[in-house]
Design a protein around this motif. Sequence first.
Motif, mmCIF file in Angstrom:
data_model
loop_
_atom_site.group_PDB
_atom_site.id
_atom_site.type_symbol
_atom_site.label_atom_id
_atom_site.label_comp_id
_atom_site.label_asym_id
_atom_site.label_seq_id
_atom_site.Cartn_x
_atom_site.Cartn_y
_atom_site.Cartn_z
ATOM 1 N N THR A 82 -48.595 -46.984 30.934
ATOM 2 C CA THR A 82 -47.655 -46.146 31.677
ATOM 3 C C THR A 82 -46.497 -45.703 30.796
ATOM 4 O O THR A 82 -46.124 -44.522 30.763
ATOM 5 C CB THR A 82 -47.125 -46.906 32.903
ATOM 6 O OG1 THR A 82 -48.231 -47.271 33.734
ATOM 7 C CG2 THR A 82 -46.157 -46.045 33.699
ATOM 8 N N SER A 83 -45.904 -46.655 30.064
ATOM 9 C CA SER A 83 -44.737 -46.299 29.247
ATOM 10 C C SER A 83 -45.127 -45.391 28.086
ATOM 11 O O SER A 83 -44.399 -44.437 27.763
ATOM 12 C CB SER A 83 -44.039 -47.563 28.740
ATOM 13 O OG SER A 83 -44.913 -48.386 28.007
ATOM 14 N N PHE A 84 -46.274 -45.644 27.456
ATOM 15 C CA PHE A 84 -46.729 -44.760 26.383
ATOM 16 C C PHE A 84 -47.006 -43.355 26.921
ATOM 17 O O PHE A 84 -46.673 -42.350 26.289
ATOM 18 C CB PHE A 84 -47.984 -45.314 25.708
ATOM 19 C CG PHE A 84 -47.717 -46.357 24.662
ATOM 20 C CD1 PHE A 84 -46.894 -46.088 23.577
ATOM 21 C CD2 PHE A 84 -48.290 -47.611 24.740
ATOM 22 C CE1 PHE A 84 -46.643 -47.037 22.608
ATOM 23 C CE2 PHE A 84 -48.049 -48.571 23.781
ATOM 24 C CZ PHE A 84 -47.218 -48.292 22.710
ATOM 25 N N MET A 85 -47.645 -43.279 28.090
ATOM 26 C CA MET A 85 -47.936 -41.975 28.689
ATOM 27 C C MET A 85 -46.651 -41.224 29.009
ATOM 28 O O MET A 85 -46.559 -40.010 28.803
ATOM 29 C CB MET A 85 -48.795 -42.161 29.941
ATOM 30 C CG MET A 85 -50.223 -42.620 29.632
ATOM 31 S SD MET A 85 -51.124 -43.191 31.095
ATOM 32 C CE MET A 85 -51.471 -41.614 31.891
ATOM 33 N N GLN A 86 -45.631 -41.949 29.506
ATOM 34 C CA GLN A 86 -44.338 -41.308 29.770
ATOM 35 C C GLN A 86 -43.746 -40.726 28.493
ATOM 36 O O GLN A 86 -43.302 -39.571 28.465
ATOM 37 C CB GLN A 86 -43.359 -42.335 30.342
ATOM 38 C CG GLN A 86 -43.516 -42.627 31.802
ATOM 39 C CD GLN A 86 -42.442 -43.580 32.283
ATOM 40 O OE1 GLN A 86 -42.744 -44.667 32.737
ATOM 41 N NE2 GLN A 86 -41.195 -43.181 32.172
ATOM 42 N N LEU A 87 -43.717 -41.535 27.437
ATOM 43 C CA LEU A 87 -43.094 -41.107 26.188
ATOM 44 C C LEU A 87 -43.799 -39.897 25.588
ATOM 45 O O LEU A 87 -43.161 -38.925 25.176
ATOM 46 C CB LEU A 87 -43.104 -42.266 25.179
ATOM 47 C CG LEU A 87 -42.130 -43.410 25.441
ATOM 48 C CD1 LEU A 87 -42.435 -44.583 24.512
ATOM 49 C CD2 LEU A 87 -40.693 -42.949 25.252
ATOM 50 N N MET A 91 -39.294 -49.830 36.924
ATOM 51 C CA MET A 91 -40.187 -50.728 37.653
ATOM 52 C C MET A 91 -40.889 -51.703 36.715
ATOM 53 O O MET A 91 -41.100 -52.870 37.056
ATOM 54 C CB MET A 91 -41.222 -49.932 38.450
ATOM 55 C CG MET A 91 -40.656 -49.243 39.668
ATOM 56 S SD MET A 91 -41.953 -48.470 40.677
ATOM 57 C CE MET A 91 -42.795 -49.916 41.309
ATOM 58 N N LEU A 92 -41.256 -51.216 35.522
ATOM 59 C CA LEU A 92 -41.899 -52.113 34.563
ATOM 60 C C LEU A 92 -40.921 -53.171 34.069
ATOM 61 O O LEU A 92 -41.286 -54.337 33.891
ATOM 62 C CB LEU A 92 -42.451 -51.313 33.381
ATOM 63 C CG LEU A 92 -43.598 -50.352 33.694
ATOM 64 C CD1 LEU A 92 -44.065 -49.652 32.421
ATOM 65 C CD2 LEU A 92 -44.769 -51.083 34.342
ATOM 66 N N VAL A 93 -39.673 -52.781 33.840
ATOM 67 C CA VAL A 93 -38.660 -53.760 33.434
ATOM 68 C C VAL A 93 -38.472 -54.803 34.534
ATOM 69 O O VAL A 93 -38.432 -56.014 34.265
ATOM 70 C CB VAL A 93 -37.320 -53.067 33.116
ATOM 71 C CG1 VAL A 93 -36.211 -54.094 32.916
ATOM 72 C CG2 VAL A 93 -37.459 -52.201 31.866
ATOM 73 N N ALA A 94 -38.382 -54.352 35.781
ATOM 74 C CA ALA A 94 -38.214 -55.285 36.901
ATOM 75 C C ALA A 94 -39.378 -56.262 36.972
ATOM 76 O O ALA A 94 -39.190 -57.466 37.192
ATOM 77 C CB ALA A 94 -38.090 -54.512 38.210
ATOM 78 N N GLY A 95 -40.588 -55.748 36.778
ATOM 79 C CA GLY A 95 -41.759 -56.620 36.808
ATOM 80 C C GLY A 95 -41.719 -57.678 35.729
ATOM 81 O O GLY A 95 -42.093 -58.844 35.952
ATOM 82 N N VAL A 155 -34.309 -48.672 22.313
ATOM 83 C CA VAL A 155 -34.895 -49.723 23.146
ATOM 84 C C VAL A 155 -34.710 -51.087 22.485
ATOM 85 O O VAL A 155 -34.554 -51.192 21.271
ATOM 86 C CB VAL A 155 -36.392 -49.465 23.398
ATOM 87 C CG1 VAL A 155 -36.592 -48.215 24.217
ATOM 88 C CG2 VAL A 155 -37.161 -49.353 22.079
ATOM 89 N N LYS A 156 -34.754 -52.140 23.324
ATOM 90 C CA LYS A 156 -34.588 -53.499 22.804
ATOM 91 C C LYS A 156 -35.745 -54.429 23.159
ATOM 92 O O LYS A 156 -35.975 -55.411 22.466
ATOM 93 C CB LYS A 156 -33.277 -54.104 23.328
ATOM 94 C CG LYS A 156 -32.027 -53.404 22.814
ATOM 95 C CD LYS A 156 -30.750 -54.044 23.347
ATOM 96 C CE LYS A 156 -29.515 -53.338 22.801
ATOM 97 N NZ LYS A 156 -28.267 -53.909 23.340
ATOM 98 N N GLY A 157 -36.453 -54.160 24.245
ATOM 99 C CA GLY A 157 -37.540 -55.048 24.658
ATOM 100 C C GLY A 157 -37.196 -55.774 25.940
ATOM 101 O O GLY A 157 -36.036 -56.127 26.176
ATOM 102 N N ALA A 158 -38.221 -56.024 26.778
ATOM 103 C CA ALA A 158 -37.951 -56.596 28.104
ATOM 104 C C ALA A 158 -38.913 -57.705 28.495
ATOM 105 O O ALA A 158 -38.788 -58.252 29.582
ATOM 106 C CB ALA A 158 -38.015 -55.484 29.166
#
Length: 682
Positions: free
Chosen positions: A411-416, A571-575, A637-640
């Motif tokens: 999801t995140s790669f597709m967004q970027l 949402m991915l960060v929250a997860g 970005v820093k990582g989550a």
Amino acid sequence: PDGSPLSYPPQFALTSDRVRYVGDPVAFIVAETLEIAKDAAEKIKIEYKVLPSVVDTSKAMAPDSPQLWEEVPQNFLFQAQVGDKEKTDNAFSNATHIAKVSLVNNRVVQNSMEVRGAIGSYDPDSGRYTLYSSNQNRHMLRDWIANSFLKCDPTMIRVLVDDVGGGFGMKTHAYHEQVLVLYAAKKLGRSIRWISDRTEAFISDLHGRDHISDCELALDAENNFLAVRVNTIAAIGAYSCSAGVAIPTQVGPKILTNIYDVPTADVNIKCVMTNTAPVGPYRGAGRPEAIYVMERLVDVAAHELDIDPIELRRQNLIRPDQMPYTNAMGTTYDSGEFESNMDATLELADWKNYETRKTEALENGRLSGIAVCQYIETTAGNPTESAEVMIEDDKVIVRVGTQPMGQGHDTSFMQLISEKLGVDFEAVVIETNDSDNLPSGGGSHGSRTSHIGSVATLNSSDQVIEKGTLIAGEILETSPIDIEYNDGKFRVIGTDRSISLFDIAREAKTSTTLPKELTGPLRGTDTHTIENWSYPNGCHLCELEIDKETGTVDIVRYCAVDDVGRVINPMLVAGQVHGGVAQGVGQALLENTVYDDHSGQLITSSFMDYTMPRADDLPSMQIDTNEVLCKTNQLGVKGAGEAGALVAPPVVISAITNALKDYDIKHVDMPATSERIWELMQ
């Protein structure tokens, strides 16, 4: 520290002479069905000479303890000293107050939802092996098996990894069965399938943590932190594998002083061998152990000095104007707003009305406790990542060396890439399942994907745009300098003449008029190596109640404010925060790995004996983010991935000790079970 040579005892795919832990494999059975294989296993008679065992980390180096390896005297494998011993000793000699705590970071079984599995096959015509497996790094697994076991060129092994049902660090390792299915496939000319059952997973998967530490914090008369001193013994099990030694000696100490302005530190770590399953990375890998040490020290100091732990933290936090800040371990933080994180967390948790809630709890026979803890982590692991972006038909194919295992990487790669290239989200296809799709890859561990893998992918996209601009110049008969790219199209500046990215790719593949260097697939590749790590940080709060009659703990409120840098997908960060907190709470309250001292048998070898956190062990969490952009990568970005697992253990234990303050209890070791708390209260 004294330069003594390191001994690395070997680990074989099958044990031939001596079993060093329950779970050390001695035979591999191949049959048409699982039932036949189990029948065959019962036919095998193995003559064991029962040997004494040592499973207790604190007893591993005792003179009378059994020795696992002749080349490792007293089971003492490795030692590291980090920091400045002389400066630290001087600071302690001048201290007004010294807070001390001895603590245990309990061993945990990783228990991924999907157990390990492997399917091996061999093609005699090509001489290539193919391995399907559940793993966190297809390229590293390929290279390890080729170089250490099969002694072949890594390109002769293809590793395929599809969706992974949880890894947590445990699946970074090359395991016996992944080697054995390939060996058997070649020997028998058949595809061989193996899958663990849960009991096998308990006894043979890499475990996590297992440290004992004596810790000290020196303060001056104004309660400023002067120095930290820590002596740790870390168990690595019967074999040293998958960064088992590096985690406590290199990764964790980097951030041991956390987000506090501590002038000096002295950290000494000894790694010992025991008759237990090997210890490897577990979510956070070294950083949770370090944060646990520092946060417990701060709360013990506040308890002993009878001052507000919030204000003690506030007084000693690193300020934004001190950035970039190099801590006592030599690690340089580029950014962070630690006081803002704490204030936002207190607001989120309705801190000002806590005393009212505490009174209500006491009226109902329950002790209320509340605590905040801060954390910082250094993303760690392989600093290099490879990626390829290729335009094919009406799709953007993205290949990257990271390995998703439930985090939502696709999801995140597709967004970027969708945003970068101006194409539809659904037009982006992520391929991370095949070791053949890139020459190398770093996998997924240490929260490295966003700030290394994403940058490599964006760099590859830049190459696509650069080459596409040259092709567009040829087709539109203008200088490339007069062409701009946006919204998926190359346009001649100031005109309505344009051509789409996908049309450019088709022209490049089919054209007979383009210069040769511009023909062929439209692709970009990059191998990106970072020069600086990133430092996710944040503040978590736990409010809980303890039943005075039973010692049972009920977490009633959990709040978190995390600085993960730029948030790509909330949402991915929250997860990730939810999952990390659940695992941290599990370690703090429930999970405990117990071996029998005499036999070395794992007593807690099933879900009947080993308590995993369930949904009703946690409240609905209130979480937020504080976006402070990382200054050392282009995305900010820093990582989550690991934050919750770092800070949940200390904040839960601190909340428990806060609830037990009237009993003058300043520390409770994990897991803080109801039985342990009840006994302390009595």
